[in-house]
Scaffold this motif. Structure first.
Motif, PDB file in Angstrom:
ATOM      1  N   LEU A 309      48.138  15.697  50.906  1.00  0.00           N
ATOM      2  CA  LEU A 309      48.744  14.409  50.599  1.00  0.00           C
ATOM      3  C   LEU A 309      48.706  14.163  49.092  1.00  0.00           C
ATOM      4  CD1 LEU A 309      47.153  12.223  53.420  1.00  0.00           C
ATOM      5  CD2 LEU A 309      49.451  13.215  53.372  1.00  0.00           C
ATOM      6  N   ALA A 310      49.706  13.453  48.593  1.00  0.00           N
ATOM      7  CA  ALA A 310      49.718  13.128  47.162  1.00  0.00           C
ATOM      8  C   ALA A 310      48.526  12.228  46.846  1.00  0.00           C
ATOM      9  CB  ALA A 310      51.023  12.433  46.790  1.00  0.00           C
ATOM     10  N   GLY A 311      47.881  12.516  45.729  1.00  0.00           N
ATOM     11  CA  GLY A 311      46.690  11.750  45.374  1.00  0.00           C
ATOM     12  C   GLY A 311      46.619  11.468  43.897  1.00  0.00           C
ATOM     13  N   ALA A 312      45.588  10.752  43.513  1.00  0.00           N
ATOM     14  CA  ALA A 312      45.408  10.398  42.104  1.00  0.00           C
ATOM     15  C   ALA A 312      44.872  11.585  41.321  1.00  0.00           C
ATOM     16  CB  ALA A 312      44.449   9.213  41.996  1.00  0.00           C
ATOM     17  N   CYS A 313      45.104  11.553  40.038  1.00  0.00           N
ATOM     18  CA  CYS A 313      44.639  12.605  39.125  1.00  0.00           C
ATOM     19  C   CYS A 313      43.121  12.736  39.225  1.00  0.00           C
ATOM     20  CB  CYS A 313      45.054  12.243  37.703  1.00  0.00           C
ATOM     21  SG  CYS A 313      44.336  13.290  36.431  1.00  0.00           S
ATOM     22  N   PHE A 314      42.627  13.959  39.305  1.00  0.00           N
ATOM     23  CA  PHE A 314      41.188  14.199  39.421  1.00  0.00           C
ATOM     24  C   PHE A 314      40.445  13.822  38.146  1.00  0.00           C
ATOM     25  CE2 PHE A 314      42.471  16.766  43.015  1.00  0.00           C
ATOM     26  CZ  PHE A 314      41.416  16.625  43.899  1.00  0.00           C
ATOM     27  N   LEU A 315      41.128  13.871  37.005  1.00  0.00           N
ATOM     28  CA  LEU A 315      40.450  13.638  35.729  1.00  0.00           C
ATOM     29  C   LEU A 315      40.284  12.160  35.411  1.00  0.00           C
ATOM     30  CD1 LEU A 315      42.142  16.404  33.539  1.00  0.00           C
ATOM     31  CD2 LEU A 315      39.900  16.463  34.626  1.00  0.00           C
ATOM     32  N   CYS A 316      41.258  11.347  35.824  1.00  0.00           N
ATOM     33  CA  CYS A 316      41.156   9.914  35.524  1.00  0.00           C
ATOM     34  C   CYS A 316      41.052   9.050  36.774  1.00  0.00           C
ATOM     35  CB  CYS A 316      42.343   9.459  34.673  1.00  0.00           C
ATOM     36  SG  CYS A 316      43.931   9.503  35.539  1.00  0.00           S
ATOM     37  N   GLY A 317      41.528   9.548  37.898  1.00  0.00           N
ATOM     38  CA  GLY A 317      41.442   8.823  39.157  1.00  0.00           C
ATOM     39  C   GLY A 317      42.316   7.598  39.223  1.00  0.00           C
ATOM     40  N   MET A 384      42.187  23.894  33.452  1.00  0.00           N
ATOM     41  CA  MET A 384      40.922  24.434  33.953  1.00  0.00           C
ATOM     42  C   MET A 384      39.951  23.305  34.304  1.00  0.00           C
ATOM     43  SD  MET A 384      41.140  27.728  34.111  1.00  0.00           S
ATOM     44  CE  MET A 384      42.856  27.459  34.580  1.00  0.00           C
ATOM     45  N   ALA A 385      39.946  22.245  33.476  1.00  0.00           N
ATOM     46  CA  ALA A 385      39.071  21.095  33.750  1.00  0.00           C
ATOM     47  C   ALA A 385      39.472  20.400  35.044  1.00  0.00           C
ATOM     48  CB  ALA A 385      39.114  20.122  32.578  1.00  0.00           C
ATOM     49  N   CYS A 386      40.782  20.310  35.275  1.00  0.00           N
ATOM     50  CA  CYS A 386      41.284  19.698  36.513  1.00  0.00           C
ATOM     51  C   CYS A 386      40.831  20.504  37.723  1.00  0.00           C
ATOM     52  CB  CYS A 386      42.807  19.615  36.454  1.00  0.00           C
ATOM     53  SG  CYS A 386      43.546  18.843  37.902  1.00  0.00           S
ATOM     54  N   ASN A 387      40.936  21.816  37.645  1.00  0.00           N
ATOM     55  CA  ASN A 387      40.496  22.675  38.753  1.00  0.00           C
ATOM     56  C   ASN A 387      38.979  22.639  38.919  1.00  0.00           C
ATOM     57  OD1 ASN A 387      43.048  23.564  39.563  1.00  0.00           O
ATOM     58  ND2 ASN A 387      43.085  25.148  37.988  1.00  0.00           N
ATOM     59  N   SER A 388      38.268  22.562  37.777  1.00  0.00           N
ATOM     60  CA  SER A 388      36.806  22.482  37.843  1.00  0.00           C
ATOM     61  C   SER A 388      36.366  21.201  38.554  1.00  0.00           C
ATOM     62  CB  SER A 388      36.225  22.537  36.427  1.00  0.00           C
ATOM     63  OG  SER A 388      34.834  22.357  36.442  1.00  0.00           O
ATOM     64  N   CYS A 389      37.045  20.115  38.256  1.00  0.00           N
ATOM     65  CA  CYS A 389      36.725  18.848  38.930  1.00  0.00           C
ATOM     66  C   CYS A 389      37.066  18.917  40.408  1.00  0.00           C
ATOM     67  CB  CYS A 389      37.486  17.713  38.247  1.00  0.00           C
ATOM     68  SG  CYS A 389      37.180  16.098  38.994  1.00  0.00           S
ATOM     69  N   PRO A 396      34.205  18.868  31.904  1.00  0.00           N
ATOM     70  CA  PRO A 396      33.596  19.017  30.570  1.00  0.00           C
ATOM     71  C   PRO A 396      33.980  17.855  29.657  1.00  0.00           C
ATOM     72  CG  PRO A 396      35.462  20.500  30.838  1.00  0.00           C
ATOM     73  CD  PRO A 396      35.228  19.888  32.171  1.00  0.00           C
ATOM     74  N   ARG A 397      33.113  17.514  28.741  1.00  0.00           N
ATOM     75  CA  ARG A 397      33.399  16.450  27.787  1.00  0.00           C
ATOM     76  C   ARG A 397      34.524  16.893  26.838  1.00  0.00           C
ATOM     77  NH1 ARG A 397      30.064  15.763  24.244  1.00  0.00           N
ATOM     78  NH2 ARG A 397      28.698  17.577  24.566  1.00  0.00           N
ATOM     79  N   PRO A 398      35.401  15.976  26.424  1.00  0.00           N
ATOM     80  CA  PRO A 398      36.485  16.338  25.504  1.00  0.00           C
ATOM     81  C   PRO A 398      35.976  16.998  24.225  1.00  0.00           C
ATOM     82  CG  PRO A 398      36.910  14.176  26.439  1.00  0.00           C
ATOM     83  CD  PRO A 398      35.526  14.573  26.888  1.00  0.00           C
ATOM     84  N   GLU A 399      34.848  16.487  23.685  1.00  0.00           N
ATOM     85  CA  GLU A 399      34.288  17.081  22.456  1.00  0.00           C
ATOM     86  C   GLU A 399      33.887  18.537  22.691  1.00  0.00           C
ATOM     87  OE1 GLU A 399      33.892  12.733  22.543  1.00  0.00           O
ATOM     88  OE2 GLU A 399      33.217  14.338  23.890  1.00  0.00           O
ATOM     89  N   GLN A 400      33.305  18.795  23.854  1.00  0.00           N
ATOM     90  CA  GLN A 400      32.895  20.156  24.204  1.00  0.00           C
ATOM     91  C   GLN A 400      34.116  21.070  24.325  1.00  0.00           C
ATOM     92  OE1 GLN A 400      30.747  20.230  27.895  1.00  0.00           O
ATOM     93  NE2 GLN A 400      30.577  22.449  27.946  1.00  0.00           N
ATOM     94  N   MET A 401      35.192  20.535  24.917  1.00  0.00           N
ATOM     95  CA  MET A 401      36.417  21.330  25.080  1.00  0.00           C
ATOM     96  C   MET A 401      37.023  21.691  23.722  1.00  0.00           C
ATOM     97  SD  MET A 401      39.943  20.266  27.016  1.00  0.00           S
ATOM     98  CE  MET A 401      39.145  20.110  28.612  1.00  0.00           C
ATOM     99  N   ILE A 402      37.119  20.723  22.817  1.00  0.00           N
ATOM    100  CA  ILE A 402      37.717  20.977  21.498  1.00  0.00           C
ATOM    101  C   ILE A 402      36.874  21.982  20.711  1.00  0.00           C
ATOM    102  CG2 ILE A 402      38.456  19.940  19.323  1.00  0.00           C
ATOM    103  CD1 ILE A 402      40.152  19.230  21.797  1.00  0.00           C
ATOM    104  N   ASP A 403      35.544  21.891  20.831  1.00  0.00           N
ATOM    105  CA  ASP A 403      34.672  22.869  20.160  1.00  0.00           C
ATOM    106  C   ASP A 403      34.965  24.277  20.673  1.00  0.00           C
ATOM    107  OD1 ASP A 403      33.471  20.943  18.626  1.00  0.00           O
ATOM    108  OD2 ASP A 403      31.739  20.673  19.968  1.00  0.00           O
ATOM    109  N   GLY A 404      35.169  24.398  21.983  1.00  0.00           N
ATOM    110  CA  GLY A 404      35.505  25.708  22.553  1.00  0.00           C
ATOM    111  C   GLY A 404      36.838  26.221  22.048  1.00  0.00           C
TER     112      GLY A 404
END
Length: 435
Positions: A309-317, A384-389, A396-404
């Motif tokens: 079923l269609a659902g809300a975004c996993f990252l923001c809900g 990848m963050a969406c799938n991880s969630c 992962p935190r946005p700061e952590q992602m940008i550092d990567g």
């Protein structure tokens, strides 16, 4: 072997010798390549005996002898008594068709799927020897281009392969590209004919086996000996002028023939430079390509397929998960872009962010391409963050992602430039903490 050829040419003048019915017009008695030798004659005792006498003279002169264990005789359309007599005269074993010559099956019948099964079997054996769990999408594409698409190339330069065989070859390439195995039960994310388009036209530049087969046979079309007998000549009528390829100064090659068959009136996609940027990692390129095609398995697409079923975004809900929302409107994505803005002055312009960066002529092209590479990397990590969630309940935190992303870009620059960057780029990289 030239001496043997001269002896065989002399025996054709004897009245007792008869050509093979299919070789009479060409006056052909033999074919030689390296240590392979094929002899042809009519299936009667006299003709076979004459050929054996030629071998005796050749052996007495050169000291070379026939290996009876490796020699076979192929007979058809004659009585059992004559067959027995010929086998006694030669001492050879009777072989059955088809047999292999220079790695290709030779038969008096039309080329069928059965004769070409060895090609399919080789591809299946290769695929099953690879561990699909350890190979990414981009890795599979490399194997399809470098290994699977080359297995049939030798045969494709000799025969117009049966349609069923070409369908199976393309199916194996398609199945391995998406699933990593020789079978695939789902609908592919992108159609195979789209994958075979050039990258500038929105594809991945994979080889269309059918067109490559025609292009390879097209090499014979431009040969004077086979010009009138090649069945694929009709496919090249527009490109041939008086039997010559496009112009008398332009020699035919398989690559040119394939490009001509793949010609298209479509416009080149505007995002080709952004996606197929040399500073992108291959896995980033592949995900960015799927994003531009709108073919990632977001929740809205899965709902259309009837999977969920269609659902809300996993990252923001908050909002429904679509391509536009996930990579442009999501709160999580906006936080990531806000960090990018303070680091590289990159604003969130939706899915066209990379194209807008490339159109900014105020910056050198190299720096524009690097900024595009960062955006493509961000898209990859957001997915990848969406799938991880979705699977591991971890974001992962946005700061952590940008550092990567920053560390990944440093490695990519070292790989591309091998420590020899232009002075202007070195200064910019130091300002952006990339060296």
């Amino acid at each position: 072997m030239e001496y043997l050829s001269r002896l065989l040419e002399k025996v054709t003048d004897l009245k007792e010798f008869s050509y093979h019915p299919l070789c009479k017009k060409l006056k052909m008695t033999h074919l030689i390549f390296a240590d392979y030798l094929l002899l042809f004659c009519k299936g009667d005792i006299k003709s076979v005996t004459i050929l054996m006498e030629v071998f005796k003279v050749f052996s007495a002169t050169t000291g070379l002898h026939i290996s009876e264990e490796k020699s076979y005789i192929y007979l058809n359309g004659i009585t059992c008594d004559v067959v027995d007599s010929i086998l006694r005269v030669t001492g050879f074993k009777r072989g059955t068709l088809p047999f292999k010559y220079l790695g290709v099956s030779i038969s008096h019948k039309k080329l069928t799927r059965t004769y070409c099964a060895i090609l399919v079997d080789k591809m299946v054996a290769r695929i099953r020897g690879w561990n699909k769990r350890k190979i990414s999408y981009s890795g599979r594409l490399v194997l399809v281009k470098a290994v699977l698409s080359t297995i049939h190339t030798y045969w494709s330069q000799l025969f117009v392969l049966p349609a069923g065989v070409m369908d199976r070859i393309q199916a194996l390439c398609r199945n391995f590209s998406w699933e990593g195995g020789d079978s695939y039960s789902k609908a592919p994310l992108v159609a195979w004919n789209v994958l075979c388009k050039g990258k500038e036209y929105g594809g991945l530049g994979l080889v269309d086996s059918r067109l490559w087969n025609l292009a390879a046979i097209g090499k014979l079309v431009c040969s004077w000996a086979w010009r009138k007998v090649c069945a694929v000549k009709d496919s090249f009528k527009e490109a041939l002028a008086d039997g010559l390829w496009q112009s008398s100064h332009d020699a035919y090659t398989i690559a040119k023939g394939y490009q001509w068959l793949c010609r298209s009136n479509e416009q080149k996609v505007s995002w080709r430079i952004m996606v197929w940027n040399r500073y992108n990692y291959p896995k980033h390129m592949f995900i960015a390509w799927l994003i531009q095609k709108g073919r990632l398995l977001t929740l809205d697409r899965l709902a259309k397929m009837g999977i969920c079923l269609a659902g809300a975004c996993f990252l923001c809900g908050v909002s429904p998960e679509t391509h536009q929302h996930l990579f442009s409107e999501c709160v999580y994505t906006k936080k990531c872009f806000s960090i990018l803005k303070s680091w590289l002055e990159i604003d969130n312009q939706g899915l066209g962010t990379g194209e807008i960066i490339l159109r900014n002529r105020k910056l050198p092209l190299l720096i524009r391409l690097l900024k595009c590479a960062v955006v493509m990397a961000l898209y990859y990590h957001i997915w990848m963050a969406c799938n991880s969630c979705r699977l591991d309940f971890y974001i992962p935190r946005p700061e952590q992602m940008i550092d990567g992303i920053r560390e990944g870009l440093k490695l990519r620059l070292n790989m591309v430039f091998e420590g020899q960057m232009q002075q202007q780029l070195v200064v910019w990289c130091r300002m952006k903490r990339l060296v």
